[in-house]
Design an enzyme around this catalytic site. Structure first.
Site, short mmCIF file in Angstrom:
data_model
loop_
_atom_site.label_atom_id
_atom_site.label_comp_id
_atom_site.label_asym_id
_atom_site.label_seq_id
_atom_site.Cartn_x
_atom_site.Cartn_y
_atom_site.Cartn_z
N GLU A 143 -16.75 -4.06 -13.68
CA GLU A 143 -16.20 -4.06 -12.32
C GLU A 143 -16.00 -5.51 -11.88
OE1 GLU A 143 -14.48 -2.92 -9.96
OE2 GLU A 143 -15.71 -1.34 -9.09
N ASP A 144 -15.03 -5.73 -11.00
CA ASP A 144 -14.79 -7.08 -10.51
C ASP A 144 -15.86 -7.51 -9.51
OD1 ASP A 144 -13.88 -5.33 -8.51
OD2 ASP A 144 -12.00 -6.39 -8.17
N ARG A 187 -4.23 -12.51 -7.57
CA ARG A 187 -4.95 -12.11 -8.79
C ARG A 187 -4.79 -13.13 -9.91
NH1 ARG A 187 -6.53 -6.68 -8.37
NH2 ARG A 187 -5.18 -5.36 -7.11
N ASP A 222 -20.03 -4.54 -3.93
CA ASP A 222 -20.56 -4.89 -2.62
C ASP A 222 -21.27 -3.67 -2.03
OD1 ASP A 222 -18.21 -3.52 -1.90
OD2 ASP A 222 -17.22 -5.31 -1.18
N PHE A 281 -14.76 -13.61 1.87
CA PHE A 281 -13.72 -12.80 1.25
C PHE A 281 -13.12 -13.62 0.12
CE2 PHE A 281 -9.52 -10.97 0.79
CZ PHE A 281 -9.83 -9.61 0.74
#
Length: 179
Positions: free
Chosen positions: A98-99, A164, A102, A151
């Site tokens: 997974e990137d 990206r 959270d 973020f």
């Protein structure tokens, strides 16, 4: 929201070094074992590609894509597949890639779904672990970096399908609408 500025959090060299270390950790754990590595699209694709190049066990590779419903920067916890795994998982070790983790809602959903397919074991590799935002208790077995907040974009992570392609991870300085 509009991104005003990008501040480097981790450059390409730091990411490459950490991904190589993670590959060695995974190699030690799964030495001599069969492994299926599952990429969570779209955000994890760069991390996944770099990580699997460091794996020695010749893993099977597969991809999933999920949608979570909520606002543009958060989720309400409702998750569903838009692309499911195709490789049989029964009796196999599975590593989910997974990137960013959270709230944990997406990983919790995926672990429940993959366990129902009979995986022998389930572990998680995440590029970024944001434990402070955790709403569902999930464990990141192989964490690239721990970040408390902000973020972030780059190295597969996006904002509105942009950024990206950036080689590093950047904190996005966001200007609220109407500011």
């Amino acid at each position: 929201m509009k991104i005003n500025d990008l501040k480097v959090v981790y450059d390409a060299q730091a990411i490459a070094a950490r991904v190589a270390e993670m590959g060695q950790e995974i190699n030690r754990l799964y030495a001599g074992e069969e492994l299926v590595v599952v990429c969570v699209l779209k955000g994890a694709f760069m991390f996944f590609a770099d990580l699997v190049r460091h794996l020695d066990m010749r893993p099977e590779l597969d991809f999933v894509r999920v949608a979570s419903y909520g606002s543009s920067t958060s989720t309400c916890g409702t998750v569903s597949f838009t692309k499911d795994v195709e490789v049989p998982l029964q009796g196999k070790h599975v590593l989910l890639v997974e990137d960013i983790v959270d709230t944990g809602h997406t990983v919790d959903f995926l672990f429940r779904q993959l366990a129902a397919r009979g995986a022998k074991s389930l572990r998680l590799a995440a590029l970024v672990d944001k434990q402070e935002r955790r709403a569902v208790p999930v464990r990141v077995d192989f964490a690239g970096f721990a970040l408390p907040g902000g973020f972030i974009v780059g190295y597969g992570l996006d904002y509105a399908e942009r950024y990206r392609e950036l080689p590093g991870i950047y904190e996005a300085v966001i200007e609220p609408e109407g500011a």
